[in-house]
Design a protein around this motif. Structure first.
Motif, PDB file in Angstrom:
ATOM      1  N   ARG A  34       0.801  -1.216   0.000  1.00  0.00           N
ATOM      2  CA  ARG A  34       0.000   0.000   0.000  1.00  0.00           C
ATOM      3  C   ARG A  34       0.840   1.274   0.000  1.00  0.00           C
ATOM      4  O   ARG A  34       0.498   2.243  -0.688  1.00  0.00           O
ATOM      5  CB  ARG A  34      -0.952  -0.006   1.188  1.00  0.00           C
ATOM      6  CG  ARG A  34      -2.115  -0.970   0.986  1.00  0.00           C
ATOM      7  CD  ARG A  34      -2.983  -1.064   2.202  1.00  0.00           C
ATOM      8  NE  ARG A  34      -4.048  -2.058   1.999  1.00  0.00           N
ATOM      9  CZ  ARG A  34      -4.846  -2.503   2.951  1.00  0.00           C
ATOM     10  NH1 ARG A  34      -4.692  -2.049   4.199  1.00  0.00           N
ATOM     11  NH2 ARG A  34      -5.772  -3.388   2.690  1.00  0.00           N
ATOM     12  N   PRO A  35       1.961   1.369   0.769  1.00  0.00           N
ATOM     13  CA  PRO A  35       2.754   2.610   0.710  1.00  0.00           C
ATOM     14  C   PRO A  35       3.230   2.931  -0.701  1.00  0.00           C
ATOM     15  O   PRO A  35       3.184   4.096  -1.122  1.00  0.00           O
ATOM     16  CB  PRO A  35       3.922   2.319   1.654  1.00  0.00           C
ATOM     17  CG  PRO A  35       3.384   1.299   2.605  1.00  0.00           C
ATOM     18  CD  PRO A  35       2.454   0.460   1.806  1.00  0.00           C
ATOM     19  N   ALA A  36       3.700   1.934  -1.434  1.00  0.00           N
ATOM     20  CA  ALA A  36       4.169   2.198  -2.795  1.00  0.00           C
ATOM     21  C   ALA A  36       3.028   2.631  -3.695  1.00  0.00           C
ATOM     22  O   ALA A  36       3.180   3.524  -4.539  1.00  0.00           O
ATOM     23  CB  ALA A  36       4.825   0.947  -3.361  1.00  0.00           C
ATOM     24  N   ALA A  78       2.206  10.710  -6.982  1.00  0.00           N
ATOM     25  CA  ALA A  78       3.069  11.151  -8.082  1.00  0.00           C
ATOM     26  C   ALA A  78       2.292  11.376  -9.364  1.00  0.00           C
ATOM     27  O   ALA A  78       2.860  11.813 -10.370  1.00  0.00           O
ATOM     28  CB  ALA A  78       4.180  10.128  -8.317  1.00  0.00           C
ATOM     29  N   GLY A  79       0.999  11.072  -9.353  1.00  0.00           N
ATOM     30  CA  GLY A  79       0.167  11.338 -10.513  1.00  0.00           C
ATOM     31  C   GLY A  79      -0.260  10.117 -11.297  1.00  0.00           C
ATOM     32  O   GLY A  79      -0.913  10.248 -12.332  1.00  0.00           O
ATOM     33  N   ARG A  92       7.152  15.157   0.898  1.00  0.00           N
ATOM     34  CA  ARG A  92       7.975  14.465   1.898  1.00  0.00           C
ATOM     35  C   ARG A  92       7.456  13.048   2.142  1.00  0.00           C
ATOM     36  O   ARG A  92       8.221  12.095   2.258  1.00  0.00           O
ATOM     37  CB  ARG A  92       7.979  15.273   3.205  1.00  0.00           C
ATOM     38  CG  ARG A  92       8.806  16.546   3.154  1.00  0.00           C
ATOM     39  CD  ARG A  92       9.024  17.100   4.554  1.00  0.00           C
ATOM     40  NE  ARG A  92       7.782  17.401   5.230  1.00  0.00           N
ATOM     41  CZ  ARG A  92       7.139  18.556   5.144  1.00  0.00           C
ATOM     42  NH1 ARG A  92       7.646  19.548   4.401  1.00  0.00           N
ATOM     43  NH2 ARG A  92       6.016  18.759   5.801  1.00  0.00           N
ATOM     44  N   TRP A  93       6.124  12.892   2.222  1.00  0.00           N
ATOM     45  CA  TRP A  93       5.534  11.567   2.470  1.00  0.00           C
ATOM     46  C   TRP A  93       5.818  10.628   1.300  1.00  0.00           C
ATOM     47  O   TRP A  93       6.132   9.463   1.476  1.00  0.00           O
ATOM     48  CB  TRP A  93       4.029  11.732   2.670  1.00  0.00           C
ATOM     49  CG  TRP A  93       3.351  10.436   2.998  1.00  0.00           C
ATOM     50  CD1 TRP A  93       3.168   9.880   4.215  1.00  0.00           C
ATOM     51  CD2 TRP A  93       2.755   9.524   2.075  1.00  0.00           C
ATOM     52  NE1 TRP A  93       2.520   8.689   4.125  1.00  0.00           N
ATOM     53  CE2 TRP A  93       2.247   8.450   2.810  1.00  0.00           C
ATOM     54  CE3 TRP A  93       2.617   9.533   0.674  1.00  0.00           C
ATOM     55  CZ2 TRP A  93       1.600   7.378   2.215  1.00  0.00           C
ATOM     56  CZ3 TRP A  93       1.982   8.469   0.080  1.00  0.00           C
ATOM     57  CH2 TRP A  93       1.473   7.410   0.845  1.00  0.00           C
ATOM     58  N   ARG A  94       5.731  11.167   0.072  1.00  0.00           N
ATOM     59  CA  ARG A  94       5.979  10.344  -1.110  1.00  0.00           C
ATOM     60  C   ARG A  94       7.434   9.891  -1.162  1.00  0.00           C
ATOM     61  O   ARG A  94       7.734   8.737  -1.440  1.00  0.00           O
ATOM     62  CB  ARG A  94       5.636  11.147  -2.370  1.00  0.00           C
ATOM     63  CG  ARG A  94       5.874  10.356  -3.654  1.00  0.00           C
ATOM     64  CD  ARG A  94       5.297  11.079  -4.870  1.00  0.00           C
ATOM     65  NE  ARG A  94       5.933  12.377  -5.086  1.00  0.00           N
ATOM     66  CZ  ARG A  94       5.370  13.546  -4.893  1.00  0.00           C
ATOM     67  NH1 ARG A  94       4.133  13.621  -4.462  1.00  0.00           N
ATOM     68  NH2 ARG A  94       6.039  14.682  -5.121  1.00  0.00           N
ATOM     69  N   ALA A  95       8.375  10.795  -0.863  1.00  0.00           N
ATOM     70  CA  ALA A  95       9.793  10.440  -0.886  1.00  0.00           C
ATOM     71  C   ALA A  95      10.093   9.370   0.160  1.00  0.00           C
ATOM     72  O   ALA A  95      10.821   8.403  -0.092  1.00  0.00           O
ATOM     73  CB  ALA A  95      10.651  11.694  -0.653  1.00  0.00           C
TER      74      ALA A  95
END
Length: 836
Positions: free
Chosen positions: A715-717, A724-725, A822-825
């Protein structure tokens, strides 16, 4: 720790559902197979059929008895001896004697009635009263062309065309179910079948035994009269086939169940590293962690095994009905009857529980071996996917598989051609490759084009344990399908090639009914202009190996001069032309196989002879055996005629002349080679399909369970990709691409195992002088891979679609563009960080 295990099961029930279903299915199948085996341990006492009303039956010697230092050894003779004429004369002094004869009736069709059954058997009319048959219409046969038939397929007045001439139906009797009888007059039956193997004596049984005490014949009374019926051992043969069928299926069920449950528990424990890390941090000892995992396995094992036994009790009668309806078992066969007992349920239950605990044992050891100071650090990232235990056990099993294969090739290559061997041997190699699969899957994952392909491979490599857990059941299913079906196909191809190489005849003639050719038909074949005819007979010879083992060897009887001109036998020593009435040609499988040795044998009718070995043949596929002359055939009739076209003769005219002989099948060289390929045995084919069905069912359960358990960590990925769109369609395409790549890697591993197994069989065939290319069942491999891919895709897309239902920002309280970045990175870093 029991309370922790119980609460874990309650909160993580989804993770244990796959293990529960797989284990319950395996236990159910084991219970069914156990009941099937219990039902096949003994056949009910069969009552006499053809001779139900006969008082006493005297049968010629049909059992070979040989005294050895270890006791008497017996074997059924290939051809029972006729009752001696002196014995018949002595019996006639005691009471009426009725001579019995049985012979095939070859008929093309009825001229004014429906087509005749293809398994008609002729008898003298005087024996009809012992069944008993009673006339329903017409009268008894009197003239040579008159017959009475059983069943309702024709009527009085109909005319039949047979190989022995036209016949007229003058009477009918009710069919009794065990044969399609055609009754001739006694005189005509004696002309068609001169030999008398058994007869009915209407006299006191004690007096009959006294009269034949020293003649070597058998006196049958009471229930033993069933031994005078056709094929009295058919029930035992059917049960032997069922034992092999259900035994193989049960063994594969146990293997696949252990494999699936063990890999499922191992993957589940690996996914719970953070949970175990917290337990170790708060003071749980390694033993307590291990006991927690084993307690979970105990709960699941007890519930699944009990459920499986209940399902087995329901499914066993259904399986019994299916095998009877399919003609694989006698009509009396039933599973789950009162005589079955409870031992199949005990066996299934305790085996299932042992599988659950055994499968969790390695996982529990891994869960509890982390030191407290390292617990949280190890929970943060994956450790090595290929642990020391997997490397050691995988390498050991791989070396064992290679070493045992090399030993078999060096000592007894023929053992690799046996069904038990080629069913069991792949399991060793499958287990070895499965243990090493994390490293092998990484190497086999393809580099796919495009952004989706790049991300799919990166995700599969980052979660290599998950990828290996998905690939392993695919490996098992594809390897079993390829190895089992490929082994039978390779053997069939080898036999066809062997038949093609060993005949130099232009035509091969065989009886259409599968019996023997009458002497008059063989003579008519010899009289066809422009032919060289070699008639051979199927027989058997018996030898006593090591002084204690009575062995039966298939043999053929032929004129050696004619045989040499119509066959190319693989002679490794000696000369085939030296064969005469005092000698024999053997294969390299015989204990004595040196040219010039003298070997005591018993012929097909039990006659004892000592023959000299004049030639030795290569073992080959075992489709042929010894060769003797017609004088040593034991009274066997001709069942094959090889025909060479003489120089200058017209092959088409020769073929037409051969086909003019009624009741025969004429094949050219290519047709004979195709006929050398045996028809698939229905019992064997059903057993293989059952095995593959079991493997595929467990594969589906394992794939679904693994992908469901892995959904949470993916789920995180997925959220990062959405931030990221990436659209939902692109994410689903990414999940599908990753799943197909991993399934493809598992299929390649299965194909590798298949190739190694079939290569070993091909090498064995070459050593046995029956070289044949290995045959990979591409259709079966492709269908199996496709089914695995569909199952995996369904589970993967379902779990991915479920994870995409909630927007990532709301679910995690992420606010603002900077916070999202930041969360995405952080999510991508955690997901694709190097872990091995």
């Amino acid at each position: 720790m029991l309370s922790i295990a119980w609460h874990t099961l309650r909160t993580r029930w989804v993770a244990f559902t796959g293990s529960f279903v797989a284990l319950a299915l395996g236990v159910a199948l084991l219970a069914v197979m156990g009941q099937a085996l219990a039902a096949s341990l003994g056949a009910p006492a069969r009552v006499p059929e053809r001779f139900a009303a006969a008082p006493v039956i005297v049968r010629g010697q049909d059992v070979l008895r040989v005294a050895t230092p270890a006791g008497e050894r017996t074997a059924d003779l290939a051809r029972p001896r006729p009752v001696p004429a002196g014995t018949v004369a002595a019996l006639r002094a005691l009471g009426p004697v009725t001579e019995d004869r049985s012979f095939p009736v070859r008929t093309s069709q009825a001229e004014d009635a429906p087509a005749a059954p293809g398994n008609l058997v002729g008898h003298p009319w005087s024996t009809a009263r012992f069944a008993p048959y009673g006339l329903t219409a017409g009268r008894a046969p009197e003239a040579a062309d008159e017959v009475v038939v059983s069943g309702g397929w024709t009527t009085v007045g109909a005319r039949l065309r047979t190989a022995d001439g036209p016949l007229r139906v003058v009477g009918t009797v009710h069919g009794l179910g065990f044969e399609n009888a055609v009754f001739y007059s006694d005189a005509q039956a004696a002309r068609l079948a001169p030999s008398v193997v058994q007869l009915v004596v209407e006299a006191d049984a004690a007096a009959v035994r006294a009269a034949v005490a020293d003649d070597g014949v058998r006196v049958l009374t009471g229930s033993s009269r069933r031994l005078a019926d056709a094929d009295p051992g058919r029930d035992a043969e059917a049960l032997t086939g069922l034992n092999a069928l259900f035994g193989t299926a049960g063994g594969v069920t146990a293997f696949v169940s252990v494999f699936v449950v063990a890999s499922t528990f191992a993957f589940a424990v690996d996914r719970r590293r953070r949970e175990f890390a917290l337990l170790r941090t708060v003071g749980a000892t390694p033993g307590q962690v291990r006991r927690t995992v084993l307690a979970e396995a105990l709960f699941v094992g007890v519930l699944a095994s009990a459920t499986g036994c209940a399902l087995g009790a329901y499914g066993a009668p259904v399986l019994g009905d299916l095998v009877v309806e399919g003609g694989l078992a006698p009509g009396w066969y039933a599973i789950g009857g009162p005589g079955t007992g409870v031992w199949p349920y005990h066996l299934a239950f305790w085996t299932g529980l042992s599988v659950a605990l055994g499968g969790a044992l390695a996982a529990s050891w891994r869960a509890g071996r982390t030191a407290p100071a390292q617990a949280l650090r190890e929970a943060a990232v994956d450790g090595r996917a290929l642990t020391r235990g997997r490397r050691v056990w995988g390498a050991a099993l791989l070396l064992t598989a290679v070493a045992t294969l090399a030993y078999a090739l060096a000592t007894d290559p023929g053992d690799l051609l046996h069904r038990k061997t080629y069913v069991v041997r792949p399991m060793l190699l499958i287990t070895a490759v499965a243990l090493l699969s994390p490293a092998l899957v990484r190497l086999l994952l393809p580099r796919l084009p495009g952004v989706v392909g790049l991300l799919a491979r990166a995700h599969a490599v980052a979660g290599i344990r998950r990828s290996a857990a998905v690939a392993a059941p695919v490996l098992v299913t594809v390897a079993l399908a390829g190895s089992l079906l490929g082994a039978t196909a390779t053997l069939d191809e080898a036999r066809a090639d062997e038949a093609r190489r060993q005949t130099s005849a232009d035509f091969v003639v065989t009886p259409r009914d599968g019996a023997t050719l009458p002497a008059r038909d063989v003579e008519r074949l010899r009289q066809v202009p422009g032919t060289l005819v070699s008639a051979t007979s199927a027989t058997s010879v018996y030898t006593l190996e090591d002084g204690v083992a009575l062995m039966k060897s298939e043999a053929r009887a032929a004129d050696p001069r004619l045989l040499a001109q119509t066959a190319r036998l693989p002679v490794t020593a000696g000369e085939l032309a030296d064969l005469d009435d005092g000698s024999i040609v053997v294969t390299g499988e015989w204990a004595r196989h040196r040219v010039g040795q003298r070997v005591p044998v018993w012929l097909g009718d039990g006659t004892a002879r000592t023959l000299r070995i004049v030639a030795v043949l290569a073992v080959g596929t075992g489709a042929y055996g010894a060769y003797v002359t017609p004088a040593n055939a034991g009274g066997a009739g001709v069942d094959r005629v090889a025909v060479r076209v003489r120089p200058g003769a017209d092959p088409a005219a020769v073929a037409a002349g051969l086909r003019a002989v009624g009741g025969v099948r004429v094949m050219d060289e290519a047709q004979w080679a195709r006929a050398g390929r045996p028809e698939p045995n229905r019992t064997t084919l059903l057993g293989l399909l059952l095995v593959l069905g079991i493997a595929l069912a467990h594969t589906g359960i394992s794939l679904a369970n693994t992908l469901v358990m892995a959904a949470a960590e993916r789920r995180p990925a997925l959220r990062a990709l959405r931030l990221a769109g990436a659209t939902s369609a692109q994410i689903l395409r990414l999940a599908a691409t990753e799943t197909l790549a991993v399934v493809g890697a598992g299929a390649l591993l299965g194909l590798l195992v298949t190739t190694v197994n079939l290569a070993g069989m091909s090498a064995a065939l070459r050593l046995l002088s029956a070289p044949s290319a290995l045959v990979v069942p591409w259709t079966a491999v492709g269908c199996t891979t496709g089914a695995c891919a569909l199952l995996a895709l369904a589970a993967s897309l379902t779990t991915t679609a479920t994870a995409l239902r909630h927007p990532p920002s709301r679910e995690h309280g992420v606010r603002g563009a900077a916070g999202k970045a930041r969360w995405r990175a952080r999510t991508l870093t955690d997901e694709y960080a190097p872990r091995d």
